[in-house]
Write a protein that holds these residues in place. Structure first.
Motif, PDB file in Angstrom:
ATOM      1  N   TYR A 106       0.990  -1.364   0.098  1.00 33.14           N
ATOM      2  CA  TYR A 106       0.173  -0.035   0.062  1.00 33.14           C
ATOM      3  C   TYR A 106       0.876   1.363  -0.029  1.00 33.14           C
ATOM      4  CZ  TYR A 106      -3.968  -2.839   1.030  1.00 33.14           C
ATOM      5  OH  TYR A 106      -4.962  -3.721   1.013  1.00 33.14           O
ATOM      6  N   TRP A 107       0.345   2.389  -0.812  1.00 34.07           N
ATOM      7  CA  TRP A 107       1.181   3.596  -0.848  1.00 34.07           C
ATOM      8  C   TRP A 107       1.434   4.233   0.417  1.00 34.07           C
ATOM      9  CZ3 TRP A 107      -1.697   5.263  -5.848  1.00 34.07           C
ATOM     10  CH2 TRP A 107      -1.331   4.352  -6.969  1.00 34.07           C
ATOM     11  N   VAL A 108       0.342   4.124   1.255  1.00 34.14           N
ATOM     12  CA  VAL A 108       0.295   4.724   2.565  1.00 34.14           C
ATOM     13  C   VAL A 108       1.514   4.146   3.513  1.00 34.14           C
ATOM     14  CG1 VAL A 108      -2.159   5.862   2.840  1.00 34.14           C
ATOM     15  CG2 VAL A 108      -1.803   3.366   3.514  1.00 34.14           C
ATOM     16  N   HIS A 109       1.556   3.055   3.406  1.00 39.57           N
ATOM     17  CA  HIS A 109       2.697   2.279   4.155  1.00 39.57           C
ATOM     18  C   HIS A 109       4.215   2.820   3.278  1.00 39.57           C
ATOM     19  CE1 HIS A 109      -0.071   0.088   6.401  1.00 39.57           C
ATOM     20  NE2 HIS A 109       0.098  -0.862   5.704  1.00 39.57           N
ATOM     21  N   ALA A 110       4.119   2.879   2.368  1.00 37.62           N
ATOM     22  CA  ALA A 110       5.476   3.426   1.808  1.00 37.62           C
ATOM     23  C   ALA A 110       5.720   4.798   2.033  1.00 37.62           C
ATOM     24  CB  ALA A 110       5.473   3.612   0.157  1.00 37.62           C
ATOM     25  N   ALA A 111       4.607   5.688   2.008  1.00 36.67           N
ATOM     26  CA  ALA A 111       4.451   7.194   2.481  1.00 36.67           C
ATOM     27  C   ALA A 111       5.256   7.302   3.863  1.00 36.67           C
ATOM     28  CB  ALA A 111       3.352   7.901   2.454  1.00 36.67           C
ATOM     29  N   LYS A 112       4.783   6.293   4.832  1.00 37.65           N
ATOM     30  CA  LYS A 112       5.279   6.551   6.359  1.00 37.65           C
ATOM     31  C   LYS A 112       6.825   6.235   6.169  1.00 37.65           C
ATOM     32  CE  LYS A 112       3.021   3.528   8.796  1.00 37.65           C
ATOM     33  NZ  LYS A 112       2.264   2.375   9.242  1.00 37.65           N
TER      34      LYS A 112
END
Lengths: 367, 162
Positions: A193-199
């Motif tokens: 998930y992109w949100v996990h990458a963003a973190k």
């Protein structure tokens, strides 16, 4: 007991999210359940997962993994009709329907009327030079060390793998106080998930796509890795090698369903890449081709905790209904769980799973 | 680029930002959730029904800014740590609320490095408040005073060198 063999209605193999939900669902119908968990505690991988999970209210979406594990474990411990055996691996399921369990140093024989295999999955390894050096481990192992055992496995970790496990564990290593010089991913785009990458990106961790590990080096333990770029066919590009200093190399390169017990019991398996490997052929009630054997959770195809929970409910309820328990309430609960599972899988992020399941379900007709 | 490393581009951000009038009027939620994930934790959490209900679980959250009061309940609920609250109503600068899951926590009154989405240092900013009493269940929340033009850029903090 007959001849040292214990009888029970349902044996649930595995105390993770799928197994716990299967046991709870079956017990809610009045079925007597033995749940065998090889680890010392319940909850499976959830027990060491500190991040919040996606999902709807039914799967406690928005709660941290270990809190979901505690919630389900407490429910199972308080439920009437569930006997929980921890530190009890199931060794085999034999032709006469007897399962052998390793329990407190001895063999325990159980003859269940139905079995739910919710054995989970195992992490994949990767072939590269130096992968036997101390300091090379799976991402799940690192997660267990930092979150369950309070042990820092290193100071500087290279993460290998751009799926959710790699992204999440990289974040958890940062939380534990480690440096993560890079996350490398052999695919051209991230799979998680992109949100996990963003973190991890906003914590300064670079994500290097189209990159693989060539070797690990070090004198007696990992002191670094040689990474290199790969072409569109995922072949190493000569001349792109570079050195990353690190004392830990974490591999998050996928999971494989633990299918051994289903196979030994005689269930037909099918190779479905979208479900991460060989999985027992199941129908929508999660019945395998072997009479009385059901499969749920990652053992039935690697997916997510939320879907594992709903699959567990379906398998547990199907087993109870087949034994004549539960009446219309069980039928309704079964319909609800099936609808919820469909809801979890109908988005674009589940396209791969839907494709795999379509192939798997077409196998049912053949067996 | 989102698919490469989860970083949004200008157009992605514009689509989830409240308009200038709303930002200047008080706090509002900025939801940086770009994929159709089967999850409705934020919509369930919102006490003001400002995040539209999701008949399909995988729908992306949509904020009705006329209802959003910037209370921050969704920020605490989001499993992706993808929700930030921005308040442009203060004369001294924009107040950002950021989810934060690292120890030690900063103290109110401390100046810390503000980081962008790629972890780059954007300046030193004042921490106005920290709520982190229940990190076992929810992320801590950092209240950070930033120049107005930084409200859509700062997304993390670092205590290193603070």
């Amino acid at each position: 007991m007959t001849g040292g063999v214990r009888e029970c209605d349902v044996l649930v193999i595995g105390g993770g999210p799928a197994g716990l939900c299967a046991a709870l669902a079956a017990a809610s119908c009045g079925v007597g359940v033995i749940m065998a968990e090889r680890d010392g505690h319940l909850g499976g991988q959830l027990a060491k997962q500190t991040h919040k999970f996606f999902g709807s209210a039914r799967q406690f979406g928005g709660e941290r993994g270990f809190l979901i594990a505690q919630r389900l474990a407490a429910e199972a411990e308080n439920a009437a009709g569930i006997e929980i055996l921890t530190e009890t691996p199931v060794l085999g399921i034999y032709e006469d329907g007897v399962a052998t369990l390793l329990h407190r140093g001895g063999h325990m024989k159980v003859r269940p009327r139905k079995i739910v295999a919710a054995c989970g999955a195992a992490e994949n390894f990767l072939a590269f030079e130096g992968n036997d050096l101390p300091g090379v481990c799976s991402a799940g192992a690192a997660e267990t060390l930092i979150n369950a055992q309070g042990v820092l496995p290193g100071r500087r970790a290279l993460m290998v793998g751009g799926g959710n496990v790699g992204l999440m564990v990289a974040y958890q290593l940062l939380q534990a106080g480690m440096e993560v010089p890079a996350l490398i991913n052999h695919a051209p785009q991230i799979d998680g998930y992109w949100v996990h990458a963003a973190k991890i990106r906003r914590s300064g961790v670079p994500i290097l796509n189209s990159t693989t590990i060539k070797s690990a080096y070090g004198n007696g333990q990992v002191e670094g890795a040689i990474i290199c770029e790969v072409d569109e066919n995922r072949q190493p590009l000569p001349g792109t090698e570079r050195r990353v200093e690190c004392d830990l190399i974490c591999l998050a390169v996928g999971l494989s369903p633990l299918n051994g017990l289903c196979q030994q019991a005689g269930a037909a398996l099918a190779y479905i890449p979208e479900l991460s490997g060989h999985v027992p052929v199941t129908d929508e009630y999660l019945r395998t081709s072997q009479e009385g054997l059901y499969a749920a959770g990652d053992a039935a195809g690697v997916e997510e905790a939320a879907t594992a929970m709903e699959e567990g409910k379906i398998a547990g309820l199907s087993a109870a209904v087949a034994l004549g328990y539960g009446g219309t309430a069980a039928q309704e609960a079964l319909t609800e769980a099936a609808a919820e599972l469909k809801r979890l899988r109908e988005g674009p992020m589940s396209e791969r799973i839907r494709r795999g399941l379509a192939v798997l379900r077409s196998e049912v007709i053949k067996c | 680029m989102l698919a490469k490393d989860g970083l949004p581009e200008e157009g992605d951000l514009r689509a989830v930002m409240p308009d200038e009038k709303k930002l200047a009027a008080g706090p509002a939620a900025i939801i940086e959730c770009w994929q159709e994930i089967p999850c409705d934790a934020c919509a369930r959490a919102c006490p003001n029904y400002a995040i539209l209900p999701m008949p399909n679980l995988y729908e992306r959250p949509q904020v009705d800014f006329s209802r959003c009061r910037g209370c921050g309940v969704c920020l605490s609920a989001c499993p992706g740590l993808a929700i930030f609250i921005a308040d442009g109503s203060r004369s001294e600068g924009a107040v950002l609320r950021l989810p934060y899951e690292f120890l030690p926590l900063p103290q109110a009154g401390q100046r810390v490095a503000g980081l962008g989405r790629a972890g780059e240092v954007l300046g030193k900013f004042l921490v106005l408040d920290v709520t982190g009493a229940n990190m076992r269940e929810n992320p801590a929340v950092i209240f950070l005073l930033v120049p107005p033009d930084m409200a859509m850029r700062v997304r993390n903090i670092s205590l290193e060198g603070a």
